[in-house]
Design an enzyme around this catalytic site. Structure first.
Site, PDB file in Angstrom:
ATOM      1  N   LYS A  39       0.842  -1.204   0.000  1.00  0.00           N
ATOM      2  CA  LYS A  39       0.000   0.000   0.000  1.00  0.00           C
ATOM      3  C   LYS A  39       0.877   1.254   0.000  1.00  0.00           C
ATOM      4  O   LYS A  39       2.083   1.166   0.287  1.00  0.00           O
ATOM      5  CB  LYS A  39      -0.909  -0.014   1.235  1.00  0.00           C
ATOM      6  CG  LYS A  39      -0.155   0.017   2.559  1.00  0.00           C
ATOM      7  CD  LYS A  39      -1.082  -0.270   3.741  1.00  0.00           C
ATOM      8  CE  LYS A  39      -0.312  -0.213   5.055  1.00  0.00           C
ATOM      9  NZ  LYS A  39      -1.140  -0.674   6.195  1.00  0.00           N
ATOM     10  N   ARG A 151     -11.231   0.284  14.462  1.00  0.00           N
ATOM     11  CA  ARG A 151     -10.966   1.114  13.298  1.00  0.00           C
ATOM     12  C   ARG A 151     -11.783   0.570  12.138  1.00  0.00           C
ATOM     13  O   ARG A 151     -12.684   1.215  11.638  1.00  0.00           O
ATOM     14  CB  ARG A 151      -9.452   1.035  13.036  1.00  0.00           C
ATOM     15  CG  ARG A 151      -8.863   2.083  12.192  1.00  0.00           C
ATOM     16  CD  ARG A 151      -7.349   1.956  12.130  1.00  0.00           C
ATOM     17  NE  ARG A 151      -6.877   0.733  11.507  1.00  0.00           N
ATOM     18  CZ  ARG A 151      -5.630   0.532  11.054  1.00  0.00           C
ATOM     19  NH1 ARG A 151      -4.724   1.473  11.194  1.00  0.00           N
ATOM     20  NH2 ARG A 151      -5.285  -0.599  10.505  1.00  0.00           N
ATOM     21  N   TYR A 277      16.785  29.426   9.689  1.00  0.00           N
ATOM     22  CA  TYR A 277      15.577  30.144  10.123  1.00  0.00           C
ATOM     23  C   TYR A 277      15.433  30.113  11.635  1.00  0.00           C
ATOM     24  O   TYR A 277      15.659  29.080  12.278  1.00  0.00           O
ATOM     25  CB  TYR A 277      14.333  29.492   9.526  1.00  0.00           C
ATOM     26  CG  TYR A 277      14.128  29.757   8.054  1.00  0.00           C
ATOM     27  CD1 TYR A 277      13.972  31.057   7.567  1.00  0.00           C
ATOM     28  CD2 TYR A 277      14.060  28.703   7.152  1.00  0.00           C
ATOM     29  CE1 TYR A 277      13.774  31.289   6.214  1.00  0.00           C
ATOM     30  CE2 TYR A 277      13.852  28.926   5.804  1.00  0.00           C
ATOM     31  CZ  TYR A 277      13.716  30.224   5.332  1.00  0.00           C
ATOM     32  OH  TYR A 277      13.516  30.443   4.003  1.00  0.00           O
ATOM     33  N   MET A 325      12.873  24.220   3.572  1.00  0.00           N
ATOM     34  CA  MET A 325      12.096  23.476   2.577  1.00  0.00           C
ATOM     35  C   MET A 325      12.993  22.686   1.620  1.00  0.00           C
ATOM     36  O   MET A 325      12.712  21.544   1.291  1.00  0.00           O
ATOM     37  CB  MET A 325      11.205  24.438   1.780  1.00  0.00           C
ATOM     38  CG  MET A 325      10.282  23.705   0.817  1.00  0.00           C
ATOM     39  SD  MET A 325       9.326  24.816  -0.227  1.00  0.00           S
ATOM     40  CE  MET A 325       8.181  25.513   0.949  1.00  0.00           C
TER      41      MET A 325
HETATM   42  C1  LIG Z   1      -0.345  -1.681   6.866  1.00  0.00           C
HETATM   43  C2  LIG Z   1      -0.927  -2.961   7.327  1.00  0.00           C
HETATM   44  C3  LIG Z   1      -0.141  -4.113   7.457  1.00  0.00           C
HETATM   45  C4  LIG Z   1       1.368  -4.072   7.340  1.00  0.00           C
HETATM   46  O1  LIG Z   1       1.870  -3.568   8.537  1.00  0.00           O
HETATM   47  P1  LIG Z   1       3.448  -3.453   8.873  1.00  0.00           P
HETATM   48  O2  LIG Z   1       3.452  -3.029  10.277  1.00  0.00           O
HETATM   49  O3  LIG Z   1       3.982  -2.438   7.932  1.00  0.00           O
HETATM   50  O4  LIG Z   1       4.041  -4.789   8.649  1.00  0.00           O
HETATM   51  C5  LIG Z   1      -0.757  -5.310   7.757  1.00  0.00           C
HETATM   52  N1  LIG Z   1      -2.093  -5.362   7.943  1.00  0.00           N
HETATM   53  C6  LIG Z   1      -2.883  -4.279   7.863  1.00  0.00           C
HETATM   54  C7  LIG Z   1      -4.343  -4.398   8.120  1.00  0.00           C
HETATM   55  C8  LIG Z   1      -2.326  -3.045   7.570  1.00  0.00           C
HETATM   56  O5  LIG Z   1      -3.113  -1.948   7.525  1.00  0.00           O
END
Ligand SMILES: *Cc1c(COP(=O)(O)O)cnc(C)c1O
Length: 387
Positions: A39, A151, A277, A325
Protein backbone atom coordinates in the site's frame (compact mmCIF):
# COMPACT_ATOMS: atom_id res chain seq x y z
CA UNK A 1 12.91 10.28 -14.31
CA UNK A 2 14.98 12.94 -12.59
CA UNK A 3 18.55 13.32 -13.81
CA UNK A 4 21.23 12.51 -11.26
CA UNK A 5 23.37 15.52 -12.12
CA UNK A 6 20.41 17.90 -11.84
CA UNK A 7 18.87 16.54 -8.63
CA UNK A 8 19.77 17.58 -5.09
CA UNK A 9 19.95 13.99 -3.91
CA UNK A 10 20.05 10.40 -5.08
CA UNK A 11 17.83 7.74 -3.56
CA UNK A 12 18.94 4.17 -4.19
CA UNK A 13 16.33 1.47 -3.54
CA UNK A 14 17.67 -2.06 -3.31
CA UNK A 15 15.05 -4.38 -4.81
CA UNK A 16 17.31 -7.35 -4.07
CA UNK A 17 17.23 -6.46 -0.36
CA UNK A 18 13.42 -6.20 -0.45
CA UNK A 19 13.23 -9.64 -2.10
CA UNK A 20 15.71 -11.04 0.45
CA UNK A 21 13.64 -9.61 3.31
CA UNK A 22 10.51 -11.23 1.90
CA UNK A 23 12.29 -14.60 1.55
CA UNK A 24 13.59 -14.34 5.11
CA UNK A 25 10.06 -13.84 6.42
CA UNK A 26 8.65 -16.54 4.13
CA UNK A 27 11.17 -19.05 5.49
CA UNK A 28 10.52 -17.93 9.04
CA UNK A 29 6.74 -18.42 8.92
CA UNK A 30 6.56 -21.52 6.68
CA UNK A 31 4.30 -23.43 6.29
CA UNK A 32 2.20 -20.28 6.75
CA UNK A 33 2.06 -18.13 3.61
CA UNK A 34 3.77 -14.75 3.42
CA UNK A 35 1.95 -11.92 1.67
CA UNK A 36 3.47 -8.51 0.95
CA UNK A 37 1.83 -5.22 1.89
CA UNK A 38 2.52 -2.72 -0.91
CA UNK A 39 0.00 0.00 0.00
CA UNK A 40 0.94 3.68 -0.23
CA UNK A 41 3.11 3.05 -3.31
CA UNK A 42 5.00 0.28 -1.49
CA UNK A 43 5.58 2.58 1.50
CA UNK A 44 6.84 5.29 -0.81
CA UNK A 45 9.41 3.12 -2.58
CA UNK A 46 7.49 2.65 -5.84
CA UNK A 47 4.93 -0.13 -6.17
CA UNK A 48 5.59 -0.49 -9.89
CA UNK A 49 9.14 -1.63 -9.22
CA UNK A 50 8.70 -3.29 -5.83
CA UNK A 51 5.70 -5.51 -6.62
CA UNK A 52 7.22 -7.21 -9.69
CA UNK A 53 10.45 -7.81 -7.71
CA UNK A 54 8.42 -9.50 -4.96
CA UNK A 55 6.41 -11.54 -7.47
CA UNK A 56 9.68 -12.70 -9.03
CA UNK A 57 10.93 -13.68 -5.56
CA UNK A 58 7.90 -15.95 -5.23
CA UNK A 59 5.33 -13.76 -3.50
CA UNK A 60 1.80 -14.54 -4.67
CA UNK A 61 -0.33 -12.45 -2.31
CA UNK A 62 -0.32 -8.69 -2.18
CA UNK A 63 -2.17 -6.29 0.11
CA UNK A 64 -3.11 -2.69 -0.67
CA UNK A 65 -5.25 -0.15 1.15
CA UNK A 66 -7.57 1.25 -1.50
CA UNK A 67 -9.41 0.06 -4.59
CA UNK A 68 -7.44 2.52 -6.69
CA UNK A 69 -4.18 0.98 -5.47
CA UNK A 70 -5.53 -2.49 -6.19
CA UNK A 71 -6.39 -1.55 -9.74
CA UNK A 72 -2.98 0.05 -10.31
CA UNK A 73 -1.26 -3.05 -8.89
CA UNK A 74 -3.27 -5.45 -11.03
CA UNK A 75 -2.40 -3.45 -14.14
CA UNK A 76 1.26 -3.13 -13.22
CA UNK A 77 1.69 -6.84 -12.52
CA UNK A 78 -0.16 -7.84 -15.69
CA UNK A 79 1.88 -5.46 -17.83
CA UNK A 80 5.09 -6.63 -16.22
CA UNK A 81 4.20 -10.29 -16.79
CA UNK A 82 3.31 -9.61 -20.44
CA UNK A 83 6.50 -7.60 -21.10
CA UNK A 84 8.74 -10.10 -19.31
CA UNK A 85 7.09 -13.10 -20.98
CA UNK A 86 6.99 -14.19 -17.36
CA UNK A 87 8.03 -17.83 -17.07
CA UNK A 88 6.22 -17.82 -13.73
CA UNK A 89 2.87 -17.14 -15.40
CA UNK A 90 2.01 -20.75 -14.74
CA UNK A 91 1.67 -19.68 -11.09
CA UNK A 92 -1.56 -17.96 -12.04
CA UNK A 93 -2.47 -14.42 -11.14
CA UNK A 94 -1.34 -12.93 -7.85
CA UNK A 95 -3.97 -12.38 -5.17
CA UNK A 96 -4.59 -8.69 -4.43
CA UNK A 97 -6.46 -7.90 -1.19
CA UNK A 98 -7.94 -4.45 -0.74
CA UNK A 99 -8.10 -3.50 2.95
CA UNK A 100 -10.73 -0.80 2.54
CA UNK A 101 -13.02 -3.23 0.71
CA UNK A 102 -15.02 -2.57 -2.43
CA UNK A 103 -16.73 0.81 -2.63
CA UNK A 104 -20.46 0.43 -3.36
CA UNK A 105 -20.95 0.20 -7.08
CA UNK A 106 -17.41 -1.07 -7.69
CA UNK A 107 -18.33 -4.74 -7.19
CA UNK A 108 -18.28 -5.53 -10.93
CA UNK A 109 -14.87 -3.87 -11.25
CA UNK A 110 -13.53 -5.99 -8.38
CA UNK A 111 -14.81 -9.14 -10.07
CA UNK A 112 -13.43 -8.16 -13.49
CA UNK A 113 -9.99 -7.24 -12.11
CA UNK A 114 -9.91 -10.09 -9.59
CA UNK A 115 -9.48 -7.82 -6.59
CA UNK A 116 -10.20 -9.44 -3.25
CA UNK A 117 -12.21 -7.09 -1.04
CA UNK A 118 -11.71 -7.19 2.73
CA UNK A 119 -15.28 -7.00 4.07
CA UNK A 120 -15.22 -4.78 7.13
CA UNK A 121 -18.82 -4.93 8.36
CA UNK A 122 -22.28 -6.42 7.93
CA UNK A 123 -23.22 -4.01 5.15
CA UNK A 124 -20.05 -4.95 3.21
CA UNK A 125 -21.02 -8.62 3.57
CA UNK A 126 -24.54 -7.85 2.36
CA UNK A 127 -23.35 -5.88 -0.66
CA UNK A 128 -20.87 -8.58 -1.64
CA UNK A 129 -23.39 -11.43 -1.30
CA UNK A 130 -25.85 -9.35 -3.34
CA UNK A 131 -23.22 -8.98 -6.08
CA UNK A 132 -22.65 -12.75 -5.94
CA UNK A 133 -26.41 -13.25 -6.29
CA UNK A 134 -26.54 -11.03 -9.37
CA UNK A 135 -23.72 -13.02 -10.99
CA UNK A 136 -25.10 -16.31 -9.71
CA UNK A 137 -21.71 -17.48 -8.43
CA UNK A 138 -19.66 -17.38 -5.26
CA UNK A 139 -17.31 -14.40 -5.07
CA UNK A 140 -13.97 -14.44 -3.21
CA UNK A 141 -13.49 -12.12 -0.23
CA UNK A 142 -11.76 -11.83 3.14
CA UNK A 143 -13.53 -10.77 6.33
CA UNK A 144 -11.96 -8.53 8.97
CA UNK A 145 -12.81 -9.04 12.64
CA UNK A 146 -12.00 -6.14 14.98
CA UNK A 147 -10.19 -7.43 18.07
CA UNK A 148 -8.91 -4.18 19.50
CA UNK A 149 -8.14 -1.53 16.90
CA UNK A 150 -11.70 -0.13 16.77
CA UNK A 151 -10.97 1.11 13.30
CA UNK A 152 -12.23 -1.34 10.69
CA UNK A 153 -13.78 -4.79 10.87
CA UNK A 154 -16.79 -6.49 12.48
CA UNK A 155 -17.28 -5.44 16.09
CA UNK A 156 -17.50 -8.24 18.67
CA UNK A 157 -21.32 -7.93 18.62
CA UNK A 158 -21.40 -8.14 14.82
CA UNK A 159 -19.06 -11.16 14.93
CA UNK A 160 -21.40 -12.84 17.44
CA UNK A 161 -24.38 -12.17 15.21
CA UNK A 162 -22.58 -13.61 12.19
CA UNK A 163 -21.58 -16.73 14.16
CA UNK A 164 -25.26 -17.26 14.97
CA UNK A 165 -26.29 -16.85 11.35
CA UNK A 166 -23.52 -18.27 9.12
CA UNK A 167 -26.02 -18.50 6.23
CA UNK A 168 -25.31 -14.80 5.68
CA UNK A 169 -22.01 -15.91 4.15
CA UNK A 170 -23.74 -17.81 1.35
CA UNK A 171 -22.32 -16.57 -1.93
CA UNK A 172 -18.95 -15.69 -0.40
CA UNK A 173 -15.92 -17.77 -1.28
CA UNK A 174 -14.14 -16.91 1.97
CA UNK A 175 -10.38 -16.78 1.45
CA UNK A 176 -9.41 -15.75 4.98
CA UNK A 177 -10.52 -14.25 8.27
CA UNK A 178 -8.27 -11.41 9.31
CA UNK A 179 -7.63 -9.17 12.27
CA UNK A 180 -4.97 -6.57 13.02
CA UNK A 181 -2.76 -6.11 16.09
CA UNK A 182 -2.62 -2.77 17.87
CA UNK A 183 0.61 -3.21 19.87
CA UNK A 184 2.69 -5.80 18.02
CA UNK A 185 5.69 -3.44 18.02
CA UNK A 186 5.69 -3.74 21.83
CA UNK A 187 6.18 -7.47 22.50
CA UNK A 188 5.54 -7.12 26.24
CA UNK A 189 2.10 -5.60 25.75
CA UNK A 190 -0.63 -7.90 27.09
CA UNK A 191 -2.99 -6.76 24.32
CA UNK A 192 -1.02 -8.98 21.87
CA UNK A 193 -2.13 -12.11 23.72
CA UNK A 194 -5.63 -10.75 24.34
CA UNK A 195 -6.22 -10.00 20.66
CA UNK A 196 -4.94 -13.45 19.68
CA UNK A 197 -7.30 -15.07 22.21
CA UNK A 198 -10.26 -12.99 21.03
CA UNK A 199 -9.51 -13.83 17.38
CA UNK A 200 -9.20 -17.55 18.13
CA UNK A 201 -12.40 -17.58 20.19
CA UNK A 202 -14.28 -15.92 17.33
CA UNK A 203 -12.81 -18.32 14.75
CA UNK A 204 -13.94 -21.31 16.80
CA UNK A 205 -17.56 -20.19 16.34
CA UNK A 206 -17.33 -19.23 12.66
CA UNK A 207 -17.15 -21.29 9.46
CA UNK A 208 -13.64 -22.56 8.80
CA UNK A 209 -11.30 -20.59 6.53
CA UNK A 210 -7.65 -19.54 6.51
CA UNK A 211 -6.59 -16.92 9.06
CA UNK A 212 -4.37 -13.83 8.96
CA UNK A 213 -3.33 -11.73 11.95
CA UNK A 214 0.34 -10.73 11.94
CA UNK A 215 1.92 -7.63 10.40
CA UNK A 216 5.74 -7.30 10.45
CA UNK A 217 6.08 -6.95 14.21
CA UNK A 218 3.35 -9.56 14.75
CA UNK A 219 5.54 -12.13 12.99
CA UNK A 220 8.30 -11.51 15.52
CA UNK A 221 5.94 -12.10 18.47
CA UNK A 222 6.19 -15.83 17.71
CA UNK A 223 4.51 -18.60 15.76
CA UNK A 224 1.25 -18.47 17.73
CA UNK A 225 0.51 -15.23 15.88
CA UNK A 226 1.26 -16.53 12.36
CA UNK A 227 -2.11 -18.01 11.46
CA UNK A 228 -2.14 -19.18 7.84
CA UNK A 229 -1.09 -15.93 6.12
CA UNK A 230 1.14 -13.17 7.48
CA UNK A 231 0.99 -9.59 6.16
CA UNK A 232 4.36 -7.83 6.54
CA UNK A 233 4.92 -4.34 5.21
CA UNK A 234 7.59 -2.26 6.91
CA UNK A 235 10.01 -5.17 7.54
CA UNK A 236 10.17 -5.79 3.78
CA UNK A 237 11.44 -2.24 3.42
CA UNK A 238 14.08 -2.63 6.12
CA UNK A 239 12.19 -1.44 9.21
CA UNK A 240 13.10 -3.07 12.52
CA UNK A 241 10.14 -5.22 13.62
CA UNK A 242 10.65 -4.12 17.24
CA UNK A 243 12.43 -0.75 17.00
CA UNK A 244 11.98 -0.18 20.75
CA UNK A 245 14.52 -2.96 21.32
CA UNK A 246 17.29 -1.13 19.47
CA UNK A 247 20.23 -1.15 19.93
CA UNK A 248 20.25 -4.32 22.08
CA UNK A 249 18.52 -6.30 19.34
CA UNK A 250 20.05 -5.49 15.97
CA UNK A 251 17.74 -5.24 12.98
CA UNK A 252 17.23 -8.70 11.43
CA UNK A 253 16.09 -7.12 8.16
CA UNK A 254 18.40 -5.98 5.35
CA UNK A 255 18.55 -2.23 4.74
CA UNK A 256 16.90 -1.18 1.52
CA UNK A 257 17.55 2.56 1.17
CA UNK A 258 20.50 4.76 0.58
CA UNK A 259 19.79 8.48 0.33
CA UNK A 260 22.66 10.80 -0.44
CA UNK A 261 22.24 14.57 -0.52
CA UNK A 262 24.65 16.77 -2.45
CA UNK A 263 26.68 19.48 -0.71
CA UNK A 264 26.09 22.81 -2.47
CA UNK A 265 28.41 24.99 -0.39
CA UNK A 266 30.71 24.81 2.60
CA UNK A 267 31.45 27.92 4.67
CA UNK A 268 33.32 28.82 7.84
CA UNK A 269 31.42 30.76 10.44
CA UNK A 270 32.64 32.56 13.52
CA UNK A 271 31.68 31.80 17.08
CA UNK A 272 28.23 33.22 17.86
CA UNK A 273 27.06 33.31 14.26
CA UNK A 274 23.52 31.98 13.71
CA UNK A 275 22.49 29.18 11.34
CA UNK A 276 19.12 28.89 9.57
CA UNK A 277 15.58 30.14 10.12
CA UNK A 278 14.78 31.31 13.61
CA UNK A 279 18.53 31.40 14.39
CA UNK A 280 17.95 28.29 16.52
CA UNK A 281 21.63 27.36 16.37
CA UNK A 282 24.65 29.52 17.15
CA UNK A 283 28.20 28.36 16.58
CA UNK A 284 30.12 27.88 19.84
CA UNK A 285 33.45 28.35 18.08
CA UNK A 286 34.77 28.63 14.58
CA UNK A 287 32.78 26.05 12.59
CA UNK A 288 32.45 24.68 9.08
CA UNK A 289 28.88 24.39 7.82
CA UNK A 290 27.90 22.30 4.77
CA UNK A 291 24.61 23.11 3.05
CA UNK A 292 22.91 20.13 1.41
CA UNK A 293 20.18 20.31 -1.25
CA UNK A 294 17.49 18.38 0.63
CA UNK A 295 14.73 19.81 2.81
CA UNK A 296 11.41 19.07 4.38
CA UNK A 297 9.74 19.24 0.95
CA UNK A 298 11.77 16.11 0.18
CA UNK A 299 10.63 14.28 3.29
CA UNK A 300 13.52 15.32 5.53
CA UNK A 301 11.32 15.96 8.55
CA UNK A 302 11.52 19.44 10.01
CA UNK A 303 11.58 17.83 13.45
CA UNK A 304 15.13 16.74 12.61
CA UNK A 305 16.21 20.38 13.07
CA UNK A 306 19.13 20.44 15.53
CA UNK A 307 18.63 16.70 16.33
CA UNK A 308 19.15 14.72 13.13
CA UNK A 309 22.42 13.65 11.59
CA UNK A 310 24.04 12.51 8.39
CA UNK A 311 27.17 10.55 7.56
CA UNK A 312 30.08 12.11 5.67
CA UNK A 313 33.43 10.43 5.10
CA UNK A 314 32.51 7.79 7.67
CA UNK A 315 31.79 10.39 10.39
CA UNK A 316 28.44 11.28 11.86
CA UNK A 317 27.68 14.96 11.21
CA UNK A 318 24.90 16.74 13.11
CA UNK A 319 22.13 18.78 11.52
CA UNK A 320 22.49 22.29 12.93
CA UNK A 321 19.75 24.90 12.65
CA UNK A 322 16.32 24.32 11.20
CA UNK A 323 15.64 22.08 8.25
CA UNK A 324 14.29 24.38 5.53
CA UNK A 325 12.10 23.48 2.58
CA UNK A 326 14.91 22.72 0.15
CA UNK A 327 18.07 22.85 2.26
CA UNK A 328 19.63 21.48 5.40
CA UNK A 329 22.84 22.49 7.18
CA UNK A 330 25.37 20.18 8.82
CA UNK A 331 28.29 20.98 11.09
CA UNK A 332 31.17 19.26 9.28
CA UNK A 333 33.99 20.74 11.36
CA UNK A 334 35.25 17.25 12.32
CA UNK A 335 35.45 16.10 8.68
CA UNK A 336 38.63 16.81 6.69
CA UNK A 337 38.23 19.78 4.33
CA UNK A 338 39.20 17.61 1.38
CA UNK A 339 36.14 15.44 2.05
CA UNK A 340 33.57 18.09 3.00
CA UNK A 341 33.54 19.73 -0.41
CA UNK A 342 30.80 21.03 -2.71
CA UNK A 343 29.56 18.10 -4.80
CA UNK A 344 30.28 15.52 -2.09
CA UNK A 345 27.37 13.41 -0.82
CA UNK A 346 26.10 13.35 2.75
CA UNK A 347 24.32 10.10 3.59
CA UNK A 348 20.89 10.97 5.00
CA UNK A 349 19.53 7.42 5.02
CA UNK A 350 21.57 4.22 5.04
CA UNK A 351 24.26 2.70 7.24
CA UNK A 352 24.27 4.31 10.64
CA UNK A 353 21.42 6.58 9.50
CA UNK A 354 18.95 3.69 9.35
CA UNK A 355 15.28 4.53 8.86
CA UNK A 356 14.69 3.59 12.51
CA UNK A 357 17.52 5.80 13.80
CA UNK A 358 16.32 8.73 11.70
CA UNK A 359 12.71 8.14 12.76
CA UNK A 360 13.73 8.18 16.40
CA UNK A 361 15.62 11.45 15.94
CA UNK A 362 12.61 12.92 14.12
CA UNK A 363 10.18 11.80 16.83
CA UNK A 364 8.25 9.55 14.46
CA UNK A 365 8.25 5.98 13.13
CA UNK A 366 10.12 4.42 10.20
CA UNK A 367 6.81 4.14 8.31
CA UNK A 368 6.53 7.91 8.12
CA UNK A 369 10.14 8.33 7.03
CA UNK A 370 9.44 5.92 4.17
CA UNK A 371 6.07 7.25 3.06
CA UNK A 372 7.23 10.87 3.04
CA UNK A 373 10.26 10.27 0.78
CA UNK A 374 10.10 13.09 -1.74
CA UNK A 375 9.59 13.32 -5.46
CA UNK A 376 12.67 15.40 -6.28
CA UNK A 377 15.27 12.69 -5.82
CA UNK A 378 17.10 10.96 -8.62
CA UNK A 379 15.87 7.41 -7.97
CA UNK A 380 17.93 4.34 -8.78
CA UNK A 381 16.64 0.83 -8.37
CA UNK A 382 19.28 -1.79 -7.59
CA UNK A 383 18.23 -5.24 -8.59
CA UNK A 384 20.23 -7.81 -6.73
CA UNK A 385 17.97 -10.63 -7.85
CA UNK A 386 19.91 -13.83 -8.45
CA UNK A 387 20.07 -14.71 -12.15
C1 LIG B 1 -0.34 -1.68 6.87
C2 LIG B 1 -0.93 -2.96 7.33
C3 LIG B 1 -0.14 -4.11 7.46
C4 LIG B 1 1.37 -4.07 7.34
O1 LIG B 1 1.87 -3.57 8.54
P1 LIG B 1 3.45 -3.45 8.87
O2 LIG B 1 3.45 -3.03 10.28
O3 LIG B 1 3.98 -2.44 7.93
O4 LIG B 1 4.04 -4.79 8.65
C5 LIG B 1 -0.76 -5.31 7.76
N1 LIG B 1 -2.09 -5.36 7.94
C6 LIG B 1 -2.88 -4.28 7.86
C7 LIG B 1 -4.34 -4.40 8.12
C8 LIG B 1 -2.33 -3.04 7.57
O5 LIG B 1 -3.11 -1.95 7.53
Amino acid sequence: MIDRALAGATLAIDLGAIAANWRQLRDRVAPAACAAVVKADAYGLGMERVAPALWRAGCERFVVATAEEGLALRRCLSEWAAAAADPAQSRGRPEISVLAGAPRGAEALFVAEELLPVLNGPSDIEAWTAAAGRLDRALPAAIHLDTGMSRLGLTPAETDALAGEPGRLAGIDLRFWMSHLACADDPENPLNGEQLAEFEAALARLPRAATSLANSSGIFLGCRWYGDIVRPGVALYGGHPHPGRLPAEPNPMAQVLHLEGRILQVREIDSGRSVGYGATHRADGRRRIATVAVGYADGLHRTLSNTGFGVLGGASVPIVGRVSMDLVTFDVTTVPEAVAQPGAGVTLLGGEASIDAVARAAGTIAYEILTSLGRRYHRVYLDGAPA
